[in-house]
Write a protein that holds these residues in place. Structure first.
Motif, PDB file in Angstrom:
ATOM      1  N   THR A 135       0.836  -1.204   0.000  1.00  0.00           N
ATOM      2  CA  THR A 135       0.000   0.000   0.000  1.00  0.00           C
ATOM      3  C   THR A 135       0.871   1.255   0.000  1.00  0.00           C
ATOM      4  OG1 THR A 135      -1.762  -1.175   1.164  1.00  0.00           O
ATOM      5  CG2 THR A 135      -1.800   1.237   1.226  1.00  0.00           C
ATOM      6  N   ALA A 136       1.903   1.267   0.808  1.00  0.00           N
ATOM      7  CA  ALA A 136       2.805   2.416   0.872  1.00  0.00           C
ATOM      8  C   ALA A 136       3.543   2.612  -0.449  1.00  0.00           C
ATOM      9  CB  ALA A 136       3.790   2.236   2.010  1.00  0.00           C
ATOM     10  N   ALA A 137       3.962   1.511  -1.062  1.00  0.00           N
ATOM     11  CA  ALA A 137       4.666   1.611  -2.330  1.00  0.00           C
ATOM     12  C   ALA A 137       3.756   2.164  -3.419  1.00  0.00           C
ATOM     13  CB  ALA A 137       5.213   0.247  -2.723  1.00  0.00           C
ATOM     14  N   SER A 138       2.499   1.780  -3.380  1.00  0.00           N
ATOM     15  CA  SER A 138       1.550   2.289  -4.372  1.00  0.00           C
ATOM     16  C   SER A 138       1.325   3.787  -4.199  1.00  0.00           C
ATOM     17  CB  SER A 138       0.229   1.531  -4.254  1.00  0.00           C
ATOM     18  OG  SER A 138      -0.724   2.057  -5.158  1.00  0.00           O
ATOM     19  N   GLU A 139       1.173   4.241  -2.968  1.00  0.00           N
ATOM     20  CA  GLU A 139       0.984   5.671  -2.722  1.00  0.00           C
ATOM     21  C   GLU A 139       2.231   6.481  -3.125  1.00  0.00           C
ATOM     22  OE1 GLU A 139       0.005   5.840   1.346  1.00  0.00           O
ATOM     23  OE2 GLU A 139      -2.068   5.112   1.082  1.00  0.00           O
ATOM     24  N   GLU A 140       3.403   5.903  -2.844  1.00  0.00           N
ATOM     25  CA  GLU A 140       4.653   6.591  -3.225  1.00  0.00           C
ATOM     26  C   GLU A 140       4.764   6.719  -4.736  1.00  0.00           C
ATOM     27  OE1 GLU A 140       9.491   6.116  -2.621  1.00  0.00           O
ATOM     28  OE2 GLU A 140       8.092   4.732  -1.653  1.00  0.00           O
ATOM     29  N   ALA A 141       4.384   5.676  -5.446  1.00  0.00           N
ATOM     30  CA  ALA A 141       4.441   5.723  -6.904  1.00  0.00           C
ATOM     31  C   ALA A 141       3.463   6.748  -7.458  1.00  0.00           C
ATOM     32  CB  ALA A 141       4.155   4.334  -7.470  1.00  0.00           C
ATOM     33  N   GLN A 142       2.286   6.879  -6.846  1.00  0.00           N
ATOM     34  CA  GLN A 142       1.295   7.866  -7.280  1.00  0.00           C
ATOM     35  C   GLN A 142       1.834   9.299  -7.085  1.00  0.00           C
ATOM     36  OE1 GLN A 142      -1.577   7.525  -8.768  1.00  0.00           O
ATOM     37  NE2 GLN A 142      -1.932   5.318  -8.628  1.00  0.00           N
ATOM     38  N   ALA A 143       2.485   9.535  -5.942  1.00  0.00           N
ATOM     39  CA  ALA A 143       3.044  10.868  -5.681  1.00  0.00           C
ATOM     40  C   ALA A 143       4.164  11.211  -6.666  1.00  0.00           C
ATOM     41  CB  ALA A 143       3.557  10.933  -4.248  1.00  0.00           C
ATOM     42  N   ALA A 144       5.019  10.220  -6.965  1.00  0.00           N
ATOM     43  CA  ALA A 144       6.093  10.460  -7.916  1.00  0.00           C
ATOM     44  C   ALA A 144       5.538  10.735  -9.306  1.00  0.00           C
ATOM     45  CB  ALA A 144       7.036   9.256  -7.943  1.00  0.00           C
ATOM     46  N   LEU A 145       4.458  10.046  -9.675  1.00  0.00           N
ATOM     47  CA  LEU A 145       3.846  10.285 -10.973  1.00  0.00           C
ATOM     48  C   LEU A 145       3.277  11.701 -11.044  1.00  0.00           C
ATOM     49  CD1 LEU A 145       2.787   9.436 -13.730  1.00  0.00           C
ATOM     50  CD2 LEU A 145       0.794   8.431 -12.574  1.00  0.00           C
ATOM     51  N   LYS A 146       2.622  12.143  -9.985  1.00  0.00           N
ATOM     52  CA  LYS A 146       2.061  13.487  -9.974  1.00  0.00           C
ATOM     53  C   LYS A 146       3.156  14.549 -10.105  1.00  0.00           C
ATOM     54  CE  LYS A 146      -1.062  16.481  -7.395  1.00  0.00           C
ATOM     55  NZ  LYS A 146      -1.908  16.620  -6.186  1.00  0.00           N
ATOM     56  N   SER A 147       4.276  14.347  -9.424  1.00  0.00           N
ATOM     57  CA  SER A 147       5.401  15.286  -9.526  1.00  0.00           C
ATOM     58  C   SER A 147       5.928  15.354 -10.954  1.00  0.00           C
ATOM     59  CB  SER A 147       6.504  14.875  -8.562  1.00  0.00           C
ATOM     60  OG  SER A 147       7.636  15.713  -8.710  1.00  0.00           O
ATOM     61  N   ALA A 148       6.069  14.195 -11.593  1.00  0.00           N
ATOM     62  CA  ALA A 148       6.560  14.173 -12.960  1.00  0.00           C
ATOM     63  C   ALA A 148       5.583  14.848 -13.918  1.00  0.00           C
ATOM     64  CB  ALA A 148       6.825  12.728 -13.383  1.00  0.00           C
ATOM     65  N   GLN A 149       4.294  14.688 -13.689  1.00  0.00           N
ATOM     66  CA  GLN A 149       3.291  15.327 -14.535  1.00  0.00           C
ATOM     67  C   GLN A 149       3.342  16.856 -14.413  1.00  0.00           C
ATOM     68  OE1 GLN A 149      -0.235  13.322 -13.120  1.00  0.00           O
ATOM     69  NE2 GLN A 149      -0.107  11.688 -14.658  1.00  0.00           N
ATOM     70  N   GLU A 150       3.541  17.360 -13.191  1.00  0.00           N
ATOM     71  CA  GLU A 150       3.635  18.805 -12.998  1.00  0.00           C
ATOM     72  C   GLU A 150       4.893  19.361 -13.671  1.00  0.00           C
ATOM     73  OE1 GLU A 150       1.386  20.741 -11.804  1.00  0.00           O
ATOM     74  OE2 GLU A 150       0.045  19.066 -11.336  1.00  0.00           O
TER      75      GLU A 150
END
Length: 333
Positions: free
Chosen positions: A156-171
């Protein structure tokens, strides 16, 4: 004996009268017999100028000496320019660096940077997909009691971390696509203008390290020598200006209506030289006769100052030289 004394007294009185008349003619002029000209006495007035550097520094070279003739626009002295040249190089380097900053902002994001940002987004999307798949498996295994709940929490933590990294890359990709803000470009342009002004000041200081004669003249005094440290505005040379040369004289009030600015005159020296000129200025304010006239009667008389401008050749006219000014055909018309 009494008759002889009377003759002596009469002769002395005539001599005094002649002296008074001569002194009067020296400063206020006499009408000629035909009443067609005015004779004035005056002195040559040659203007001086003190030459000085606009900047402080050490004198490296003095190019002229006392008595030398200088031409307008010619360099007569120079300061040590090494410090001023360093200032110019530093200012030019700063101006070049700021120009590059402005160009980078105006050109916007490079295509390569946009491609790199998109690649990072794709990478983060793949990481999110993997993290979500792992989380789903751990949920199923934990539900059957095959896998401990700790692995489910880690997934669960790894999934949330991956989502945050994706959002940063999109911005980051959005910033790359939109480019620099207009405010940043305006600020960079203003800074470039400031650097340009600093460079211009440094270049002017370098140019001001040369002392240039403002007009043609003759060096009267050489005040400083090479190696001396001088401040801005400190006199280095005193130069007499060759042109214009003026004559300062005075006219009495009865003759004032017979002259006007622009009237031609002749200027004669005691050595016999004659120069052409014209009346250039008549003072609107009355003055007392100059105090060099020692008679009390003349000292209290009012006269008007004239300026006569010499035309053509002025060689031979020196500062303070007494001259005779002949105003021909004087009339009020």
């Amino acid at each position: 004996m009494n008759r002889f004394s009377k003759r002596v007294a009469t002769g002395s009185g005539l001599a005094i009268l002649v002296m008074i008349v001569a002194a009067w003619s020296t400063f206020v002029g006499l009408r000629s017999k035909d009443n067609s000209s005015i004779v004035l006495q005056g002195n040559v007035d040659v203007r001086h100028v003190n030459l000085s550097f606009k900047v402080a520094g050490r004198i490296a070279e003095m190019k002229v000496d006392e008595g030398d003739r200088v031409e307008a626009g010619k360099i007569v002295a120079s300061l040590d320019k090494s410090y001023f040249a360093d200032e110019v190089r530093l200012a030019r380097a700063r101006e070049t660096a700021q120009a590059a900053v402005l160009a980078r902002l105006e050109n916007g994001t490079r295509p390569e940077e946009i491609s790199q940002a998109r690649a990072v987004v794709a990478e983060r999307e793949a990481a999110v997909a993997l993290a979500e798949a792992t989380l789903n498996r751990q949920q199923q295994l934990a539900g059957r009691g095959v896998s401990p709940h700790q692995r489910h929490d880690e997934a669960t933590a790894a999934s949330e971390e991956a989502q945050a990294a994706l959002k940063s890359a999109q911005e980051t990709l959005k910033l790359a696509l939109s480019g620099p803000r207009r405010e940043d470009i305006d600020a960079a342009r203003a800074q470039l203008e400031a650097e340009n002004a600093i460079l211009a000041q440094a270049e002017r200081r370098l140019a001001d390290a040369d002392l240039i004669a403002p007009s043609e003249g003759v060096v009267l005094t050489r005040v400083r020598e090479p190696g001396a440290i001088v401040g801005a505005g400190e006199t280095v040379y005193a130069v007499t200006i060759v042109s214009p040369v003026w004559v300062r004289t005075y006219v009495a009030e009865p003759d004032l209506g017979r002259i006007r600015p622009g009237m031609p005159v002749e200027v004669r020296t005691d050595s016999g030289n004659t120069y052409r000129g014209q009346i250039g200025f008549i003072s609107p304010v009355a003055e007392f006769t100059p105090k060099s006239v020692e008679t009390k009667e003349l000292r209290t008389s009012l006269v008007y100052r004239l300026r006569v401008v010499i035309e053509g050749e002025t060689a031979g006219l020196l500062q303070g030289m007494p001259v005779t000014v002949l105003v021909k055909n004087g009339s009020g018309t």
